[in-house]
Enzyme design. Structure first.
Site, short mmCIF file in Angstrom:
data_model
loop_
_atom_site.label_atom_id
_atom_site.label_comp_id
_atom_site.label_asym_id
_atom_site.label_seq_id
_atom_site.Cartn_x
_atom_site.Cartn_y
_atom_site.Cartn_z
N ASP A 253 5.94 5.27 5.26
CA ASP A 253 5.60 6.07 5.57
C ASP A 253 4.19 5.41 4.55
O ASP A 253 4.25 5.19 3.98
CB ASP A 253 5.77 6.40 4.30
CG ASP A 253 5.24 7.65 4.05
OD1 ASP A 253 3.69 7.89 4.17
OD2 ASP A 253 5.68 9.47 3.36
N ARG B 32 -5.02 8.36 -12.30
CA ARG B 32 -5.00 7.78 -10.96
C ARG B 32 -6.61 7.47 -10.04
O ARG B 32 -7.43 8.54 -10.64
CB ARG B 32 -4.25 8.99 -10.00
CG ARG B 32 -4.07 7.17 -9.15
CD ARG B 32 -2.62 8.21 -8.06
NE ARG B 32 -3.27 9.07 -7.49
CZ ARG B 32 -1.88 9.35 -6.33
NH1 ARG B 32 -0.61 9.03 -5.85
NH2 ARG B 32 -2.36 11.08 -5.55
#
Length: 408
Positions: free
Chosen positions: A194, A367
């Site tokens: 992925d 983040r």
């Protein structure tokens, strides 16, 4: 380092002119391109062309006149230099999860006598769900999760597929793709990666690293717009061996023969399913064009320098108020950085209120995604400054910042 010195760094950045290809609002520092890429300036005019002239004027003839029928391959070919693959190994199709499921099922079916899908315990949830869903349809298939550090030794002769996310969505920790491909192949396993938090931000060499299969997201670093279609990669050497579990008419060798029996296309097209979404493809087409003339090695170098600069700036200004939750070694991380704080969600809401847009991942991670095409050192400098102010004054401790929204 002062602001004048920071601006000097931006002026010397060879990718700085590419920033002008994007719509970036004054007063907003966008550090969430790892969740949704910024809008390219070319997207709206391109969509208008496709909607008003191609669809509006040429109607159904556009499938031939404007080549709509070939867009899943034509647009995917633009990814080739970005991910280090051949154009005929790539396809735009469906969502990330659907592509993951299709390739995972195809890979397992191609490995008779092997029953396990090996992945890591902390893999991205949709990846885990796809494996679990396949197991409900194939009771002989067993998803197997292990800690990251145990992955190489856990690959055995029962492993059908090693199924991993290249860059961890929380920490940004990057797997050694080439080494794990080699280990898996030595045990007879296939690999499925992925690339959702990699493609468009870090250097990828799918062919050189020996990758078998991969899937990636179109709306993050590739700037394809919200809900953009995904892409999939099938190594040329495997295309005749693997069969898609969703045998839709667009994957037929001759879809407009309208035959009653399915015969898969001989190449990557066999992994198409239904009619492609032309408007979504048009937006992704414009997103991929933002990479024109950009060397992937330059993306990687800028990503490493920007994230290093940001980590140092945050630690210098915030001290022990927050802790780095990403690898310190630039070569070991992707293009986003996480810091941990007990009130991480509220801290990020306070940053967003100041025009510093990042996001939050549980349990306590703030983040910051640095898209090398449009983020710069001044963005990182101001973000670190704002974070320090919010933490030192406890600005985050306000009711509106503590109230959780649906999307974090």
């Amino acid at each position: 380092m002062n602001l004048e010195q920071v601006r000097t760094l931006d002026a010397a950045d060879r990718l700085r002119p590419v920033r002008d290809r994007f719509v970036l609002r004054d007063g907003v520092i966008y550090l969430d391109g790892n969740s949704l890429g910024a809008l390219p300036k070319a997207t709206a005019p391109h969509l208008a062309e496709v909607v008003e002239r191609q669809w509006g004027e040429d109607l159904i003839t556009s499938w031939n006149k404007h080549g709509w029928i070939d867009w899943p391959q034509r647009i995917a070919a633009k990814l080739a230099p970005i991910v280090g693959a051949k154009p005929n190994e790539l396809l735009i199709a469906d969502s990330t999860t659907v592509c993951l499921f299709k390739l995972l099922a195809a890979a397992v079916a191609a490995q008779p006598g092997r029953s396990s899908i090996l992945t890591e315990e902390a893999n991205f949830p949709t990846d885990l769900y796809a494996a679990q869903g396949l197991a409900t349809l194939r009771p002989d298939v067993r998803p197997r999760t292990v800690p990251r550090e145990d992955i190489p030794s856990a690959i055995d002769q029962d492993t059908a597929v090693l199924f991993l996310t290249h860059v961890d969505y929380r920490s940004g920790l990057r797997h050694d793709m080439a080494a794990l491909n080699e280990t898996a192949h030595a045990m007879g396993a296939l690999t499925l990666w992925d690339l959702s938090h990699s493609a468009g931000a870090v250097e990828l060499e799918l062919n050189r690293s020996g990758c078998d299969l991969a899937v990636g997201c179109g709306y993050k670093y590739l700037n394809g717009g919200p809900g953009a279609p995904a892409f999939l990669y099938v190594s040329e050497r495997l295309q005749g061996r693997l069969q898609s579990p969703l045998s839709g008419w667009m994957g037929h060798a001759a879809p407009f023969a309208f035959a009653g029996k399915y015969e898969p296309a001989p190449d990557i097209r066999r992994f198409l399913t239904g009619t492609p979404s032309i408007l979504a493809l048009a937006a992704l087409d414009a997103g991929l064009d933002t990479f024109g003339g950009v060397a992937v090695a330059d993306l990687e170098a800028k990503s490493q320098e920007l994230t290093r600069f940001f980590i140092e700036a945050v630690e210098d200004r915030c001290g022990s108020e927050t802790q780095l939750a990403s690898p310190r070694d630039p070569k070991a991380r992707g293009s986003h950085v996480c810091f941990a704080h007990p009130q991480g969600y509220a801290v990020m809401q306070a940053l967003i209120a100041r025009g510093i847009v990042g996001d939050f991942r549980p349990p306590d991670l703030i983040r910051f995604g640095f898209a090398p095409l449009y983020n710069g050192y001044e963005d990182a400098w101001h973000a670190a400054d704002a974070l320090a102010a919010i933490l030192s004054t406890r600005e985050w401790d306000r009711p509106r910042f503590l109230e959780w929204q649906k999307v974090t």
